[in-house]
Design a protein around this motif. Sequence first.
Motif, mmCIF file in Angstrom:
data_model
loop_
_atom_site.group_PDB
_atom_site.id
_atom_site.type_symbol
_atom_site.label_atom_id
_atom_site.label_comp_id
_atom_site.label_asym_id
_atom_site.label_seq_id
_atom_site.Cartn_x
_atom_site.Cartn_y
_atom_site.Cartn_z
ATOM 1 N N THR A 52 0.857 -1.181 0.000
ATOM 2 C CA THR A 52 0.000 0.000 0.000
ATOM 3 C C THR A 52 0.891 1.228 0.000
ATOM 4 N N ALA A 53 0.832 1.992 -1.077
ATOM 5 C CA ALA A 53 1.634 3.201 -1.196
ATOM 6 C C ALA A 53 0.721 4.327 -1.662
ATOM 7 N N LYS A 54 0.754 5.426 -0.945
ATOM 8 C CA LYS A 54 -0.074 6.584 -1.262
ATOM 9 C C LYS A 54 -1.548 6.206 -1.318
ATOM 10 N N GLY A 55 -1.965 5.343 -0.414
ATOM 11 C CA GLY A 55 -3.365 4.956 -0.325
ATOM 12 C C GLY A 55 -3.831 3.965 -1.380
ATOM 13 N N ARG A 56 -2.932 3.459 -2.211
ATOM 14 C CA ARG A 56 -3.308 2.497 -3.252
ATOM 15 C C ARG A 56 -2.529 1.216 -3.068
ATOM 16 N N ILE A 66 12.036 -4.226 -1.942
ATOM 17 C CA ILE A 66 13.278 -4.001 -1.195
ATOM 18 C C ILE A 66 14.011 -2.779 -1.730
ATOM 19 N N ILE A 67 14.113 -2.682 -3.046
ATOM 20 C CA ILE A 67 14.807 -1.534 -3.652
ATOM 21 C C ILE A 67 14.071 -0.242 -3.324
ATOM 22 N N THR A 68 12.733 -0.270 -3.414
ATOM 23 C CA THR A 68 11.940 0.922 -3.103
ATOM 24 C C THR A 68 12.162 1.357 -1.659
ATOM 25 N N GLN A 69 12.148 0.404 -0.726
ATOM 26 C CA GLN A 69 12.387 0.738 0.679
ATOM 27 C C GLN A 69 13.781 1.309 0.886
ATOM 28 N N MET A 70 14.767 0.730 0.198
ATOM 29 C CA MET A 70 16.138 1.204 0.359
ATOM 30 C C MET A 70 16.278 2.632 -0.166
ATOM 31 N N VAL A 71 15.665 2.913 -1.308
ATOM 32 C CA VAL A 71 15.737 4.266 -1.866
ATOM 33 C C VAL A 71 15.023 5.250 -0.945
ATOM 34 N N ASP A 72 13.857 4.863 -0.426
ATOM 35 C CA ASP A 72 13.119 5.747 0.476
ATOM 36 C C ASP A 72 13.914 6.038 1.751
ATOM 37 N N LYS A 73 14.520 5.006 2.341
ATOM 38 C CA LYS A 73 15.322 5.220 3.553
ATOM 39 C C LYS A 73 16.542 6.087 3.247
ATOM 40 N N ALA A 75 16.726 8.358 0.955
ATOM 41 C CA ALA A 75 16.257 9.730 0.764
ATOM 42 C C ALA A 75 15.947 10.409 2.098
ATOM 43 N N SER A 76 15.639 9.622 3.135
ATOM 44 C CA SER A 76 15.340 10.212 4.441
ATOM 45 C C SER A 76 16.595 10.296 5.312
ATOM 46 N N ALA A 77 17.756 10.321 4.691
ATOM 47 C CA ALA A 77 19.046 10.545 5.353
ATOM 48 C C ALA A 77 19.483 9.388 6.236
ATOM 49 N N ASP A 78 19.107 8.167 5.913
ATOM 50 C CA ASP A 78 19.622 6.995 6.616
ATOM 51 C C ASP A 78 20.977 6.666 5.983
ATOM 52 N N LEU A 79 22.058 6.929 6.707
ATOM 53 C CA LEU A 79 23.398 6.801 6.127
ATOM 54 C C LEU A 79 23.735 5.372 5.738
ATOM 55 N N ARG A 80 23.308 4.397 6.542
ATOM 56 C CA ARG A 80 23.581 2.992 6.216
ATOM 57 C C ARG A 80 22.885 2.610 4.902
ATOM 58 N N ALA A 81 21.620 3.009 4.742
ATOM 59 C CA ALA A 81 20.889 2.707 3.510
ATOM 60 C C ALA A 81 21.521 3.426 2.323
ATOM 61 N N THR A 82 21.974 4.652 2.540
ATOM 62 C CA THR A 82 22.621 5.410 1.459
ATOM 63 C C THR A 82 23.892 4.718 1.006
ATOM 64 N N MET A 84 24.663 1.517 1.338
ATOM 65 C CA MET A 84 24.313 0.266 0.653
ATOM 66 C C MET A 84 23.812 0.548 -0.766
ATOM 67 N N LEU A 85 23.004 1.596 -0.916
ATOM 68 C CA LEU A 85 22.461 1.942 -2.225
ATOM 69 C C LEU A 85 23.570 2.367 -3.182
ATOM 70 N N ILE A 86 24.500 3.178 -2.698
ATOM 71 C CA ILE A 86 25.612 3.615 -3.548
ATOM 72 C C ILE A 86 26.479 2.427 -3.953
ATOM 73 N N ASP A 87 26.736 1.526 -3.003
ATOM 74 C CA ASP A 87 27.522 0.327 -3.329
ATOM 75 C C ASP A 87 26.816 -0.528 -4.380
ATOM 76 N N MET A 88 25.487 -0.671 -4.219
ATOM 77 C CA MET A 88 24.730 -1.455 -5.205
ATOM 78 C C MET A 88 24.781 -0.802 -6.585
ATOM 79 N N MET A 89 24.678 0.533 -6.615
ATOM 80 C CA MET A 89 24.724 1.242 -7.897
ATOM 81 C C MET A 89 26.093 1.073 -8.559
ATOM 82 N N LYS A 90 27.157 1.184 -7.772
ATOM 83 C CA LYS A 90 28.508 1.007 -8.320
ATOM 84 C C LYS A 90 28.683 -0.403 -8.870
ATOM 85 N N ASP A 91 28.179 -1.392 -8.123
ATOM 86 C CA ASP A 91 28.286 -2.778 -8.561
ATOM 87 C C ASP A 91 27.512 -2.999 -9.860
ATOM 88 N N ALA A 92 26.307 -2.440 -9.932
ATOM 89 C CA ALA A 92 25.496 -2.594 -11.142
ATOM 90 C C ALA A 92 26.163 -1.917 -12.338
#
Length: 141
Positions: A52-56, A66-73, A75-82, A84-92
């Motif tokens: 359920t996102a934005k009422g839908r 999982i990817i959506t949650q990681m991006v959202d976290k 974006a909310s300044a969670d340094l660990r998630a940031t 991990m996301l940067i590492d995943m992007m570099k790997d990809a």
Amino acid sequence: MPDNESGYKVGPGRPPLHTRFKRGQSGNPGGRSAKTLPALLAAALDETVYVTAKGRRRKLTKREAIITQMVDKSASADLRATKMLIDMMKDAEHKAGAAAPPPEPRPLAAADEEVVQQLVARLRRQILQEIEEGKTAALSE
């Protein structure tokens, strides 16, 4: 102690006849599971869930959730998630760039080179002829 009327003796290395494998029957008819850890992980990540996102309610794979949650976290300044996301992007990006470059074309033989030169010359003549016809048609109008 005989197992049946034939006088067969049961003992070490001599199992009872009724428990032996029948002819043509394997020891494990179901076979060994062919699933490996990467296959199991991929199958689990490809399962769908309702989110359920934005009422839908939306249907996503667990991988997308999982990817959506990681991006959202992130974006909310969670340094660990940031991180991990940067590492995943570099790997990809590394994996995408690691694809083998196209092979170098092999050199043309003399006969092939001659054919290419004739083709280029013919195309140039056709282009010049079309230009001349275009100029002539423009002048006559």
